[in-house]
Scaffold this active site. Structure first.
Site, PDB file in Angstrom:
ATOM      1  N   ARG A  78       2.638   9.262  -6.424  1.00 49.37           N
ATOM      2  CA  ARG A  78       2.598   7.978  -5.724  1.00 49.37           C
ATOM      3  C   ARG A  78       1.146   7.573  -5.508  1.00 49.37           C
ATOM      4  NH1 ARG A  78       2.675   6.882   0.268  1.00 49.37           N
ATOM      5  NH2 ARG A  78       2.861   4.623   0.390  1.00 49.37           N
ATOM      6  N   HIS A 122      -1.698  -0.819   0.229  1.00 48.43           N
ATOM      7  CA  HIS A 122      -2.068   0.307   1.088  1.00 48.43           C
ATOM      8  C   HIS A 122      -3.393  -0.056   1.766  1.00 48.43           C
ATOM      9  CE1 HIS A 122      -1.245   4.828   1.756  1.00 48.43           C
ATOM     10  NE2 HIS A 122      -2.230   4.503   2.589  1.00 48.43           N
TER      11      HIS A 122
END
Ligand code: PNW
Length: 450
Positions: A78, A122
Site C-alpha cells: 500500500r 495521504h
C-alpha cells in the site's frame, strides 16, 4: 491459550507507506509543492527542522525497495499517490511525468508478484489548493474527483485496490483543530467544515471511480477504541464523545448516511446543519473499509480538555511506544468486531498497524534486533486472526511501515519501519521484525500459533 492459526490462500500480506513520508524529490519532474513542502519550510513546526526533501529517496530507489518487498515475500503493498505530482496546481493540467513515476512503481510491483493498493490522499494537499482554502473550500470535492479520475484512467486495471482518503480524522484534527500537522490551523469553526468536505470529496471520488474503474474502492480510517476509565456517568459520557469524534465521525456518514449526534454537543455553534443531499454524495457503496489501528484509549471526563472534555488515562502496567501509544492488541480484535457489528460486516483490510520503538541511527552489520516491534507484530497478527475466527471479513494486513520514514511533525525521530533506514547513507537493513514477518508470511500465519 494458543490455538491453531492459519490465514487463507489469497490473504494479502503487505506493508504500507505514504508518498511524502518516503519519496523525497518533492518537486521532481514538474511536481507542484504540497502543504507539507511548505510546512516543513516554516521554522519551528517540525522536529529538528526535518523535511521530506530526501526522506527514503524512494522516488529514485523504488526498484530496490520493491526487491526488498519481494525478499520478504509480500504479496501486497500500500502506497499513496502525491496529488501535486499528478496535478501540480491541484486542478486542471495533468502532469504526465508524475503519473509515469507511479506507473513505473506499479509495473515493478506487478512484475514482482505484489498487488498494489493505492491511496489517493495521504495528507499532501497541493499548496496551490491550500491557497484557495484547501479542505475548507466546498469545490475541493470536484477537484479531488478530477484528480482521482486522472489517476484511475492511467492505472485502473493494474491497480485493483483503491483508497480515497487516509484518515480524515487526522487530517482534520491535526490540520485544522490542533494545528500540529499541515496546514497548521487551530480553529474550532474550521474543523467540522474540513471534515465535511473531506467526506464529500471521498464520496465524489468513489462516484467517479464507478464511472471509470472496474475494481475495488474504499475508505481508510484510523480507529482508536475508547474504553471508560470508570463506571461513572461522566466518564462514560466522555468515552462516548471521544468515540463519536474520532471513530464514528467518518464511518457513520460514509456507511450510514449521518453524523453521530454527539458532534453537535462537542462543537456547539461551530457545528453546521448540513444539507441533506450532501449525505447522498457521501454515502456511496464501498468495496471495503481500510482500518488503521495503533492503540486504544482509556477515557475519563476532564474539565480542562477542550473541546471534548475527555482525556486518556495512562495504564500503569502497560507497554508504551516511543509515540506514547499503549500496546493493546485486544483493541484490534475489539475494533474489527465493532466494525462488523455496527456496519454490517464489510470487507476489511488492516491498512496500517505498527509501532515506533527506539532503534539506533546506524544499524549493526549483522542485522538489527527489535524485540518490542517483533512482539507488537506477532500479537496484532494473532489479534487479527482472532477477529477472523469471530466472523470478520478480513482480507489483508499491511504493516506500518515498510521503511523508517518521515514521521510528520516528529521528523525522523520516530522509527516505525520493519526495515531500518540509515538516513545519512540510505542503507536499508532488515530488522528482526521484517525477518519475523517474512517467516509468518511463508507459513501462512501458522508460525503464530506455536
Ligand atoms: C498514521 N492518532 O497516522 C498515518 O497514516 C501515518 O502516515 C503515520 O506515519 C502513522 O500513523 C504513525 O503515526 C496517525 O493520533 C497519526 O490517533 C495519529 C493518530 C493515528 C494515526
Amino acid at each position: 491459550m494458543t490455538s491453531a492459526i492459519e490465514f487463507p490462500a489469497g490473504f494479502l500480506w503487505g506493508c504500507a507507506t505514504s508518498a511524502y513520508q518516503i519519496e523525497g524529490s518533492p518537486l521532481a519532474d514538474g511536481a507542484g509543492p504540497s502543504i507539507w513542502h511548505r510546512f516543513t519550510r516554516t521554522p519551528g513546526l517540525v522536529r529538528d527542522g526535518d523535511s521530506g526533501d530526501l526522506a527514503c529517496d524512494h522516488y529514485r530507489r523504488y526498484a530496490g525497495d520493491v526487491k526488498l518487498m519481494q525478499q520478504l515475500g509480500l504479496n501486497a503493498y500500500r502506497f499513496s499517490i502525491a496529488w501535486g505530482r499528478v496535478m501540480p496546481e491541484g486542478r486542471g493540467r495533468v502532469n504526465a511525468a508524475g503519473l509515469d513515476f507511479y506507473e513505473r512503481l506499479v509495473d515493478s510491483l506487478l512484475e514482482a508478484g505484489i498487488q498494489p493498493m493505492a491511496t489517493l490522499y495521504h495528507w499532501d494537499l497541493p499548496a496551490a489548493l491550500d491557497d484557495r482554502g484547501g479542505w475548507l473550500n466546498p469545490d475541493i470535492a470536484d477537484w479531488f474527483a478530477d484528480y482521482a479520475s486522472a489517476v484511475y484512467q492511467r492505472l485502473d486495471g493494474r491497480v485493483k485496490l483503491w483508497a480515497t482518503l487516509n484518515e480524515p480524522w487526522v487530517v482534520t484534527d491535526g490540520g485544522y483543530l490542533h494545528g500540529a500537522l499541515a496546514p497548521g490551523h487551530k480553529n474550532r469553526f474550521e474543523a467540522p467544515i474540513a471534515s465535511h468536505h473531506l467526506m464529500r470529496a471521498h464520496g465524489a471520488a468513489v462516484k467517479a471511480y464507478r464511472a471509470i474503474g472496474k475494481h475495488q474502492v474504499g475508505l481508510v480510517v484510523n480507529i482508536e477504541p475508547k474504553y471508560p476509565a470508570s463506571d461513572s456517568t461522566a466518564d462514560k459520557a466522555a468515552t462516548q464523545r471521544a468515540d463519536a469524534y474520532m471513530n464514528r465521525q467518518y464511518l457513520d456518514p460514509a456507511l450510514r448516511g449521518h453524523y453521530p449526534p454527539e458532534m453537535k454537543e462537542i462543537f456547539g455553534e461551530a457545528w453546521p446543519d448540513w444539507p441533506a443531499q450532501d449525505f447522498e454524495l457521501i454515502q456511496q457503496p464501498l468495496d471495503f473499509i481500510g482500518l488503521n489501528y495503533y492503540t486504544r484509549s482509556v477515557t475519563r471526563h476532564d474539565d480542562k480538555a477542550w473541546p471534548l472534555y475527555a482525556s486518556a488515562v495512562r495504564q500503569p502496567q502497560a507497554t508504551y511506544s516511543e509515540t506514547g501509544w499503549e500496546v493493546f492488541p485486544q483493541g484490534l480484535t475489539d475494533t474489527l468486531n465493532w466494525i462488523r457489528e455496527r456496519y454490517g460486516n464489510p470487507p476489511l483490510y488492516i491498512t496500517e498497524n505498527g509501532s515506533a520503538f527506539y532503534d539506533p541511527p546506524v544499524a549493526p552489520a549483522d542485522g538489527l534486533p527489535d524485540p518490542l516491534r517483533v512482539d507488537y507484530l506477532q500479537k496484532h497478527l494473532r489479534a487479527t486472526h482472532q477477529a477472523r475466527a469471530d466472523g470478520c471479513d478480513i482480507r489483508g494486513y499491511f504493516a506500518w511501515s515498510l521503511l523508517d520514514n518521515f514521521e510528520w511533525s516528529l521528523g525522523f525521530s520516530k522509527r516505525f519501519g520493519i526495515i531500518h533506514v540509515d538516513f545519512a547513507t540510505q542503507k536499508r537493513t532488515l530488522k528482526s521484525s521484517a525477518k519475523c514477518y517474512a517467516e509468518v508470511i511463508a507459513s501462512q500465519g501458522r508460525l503464530l500459533g506455536s
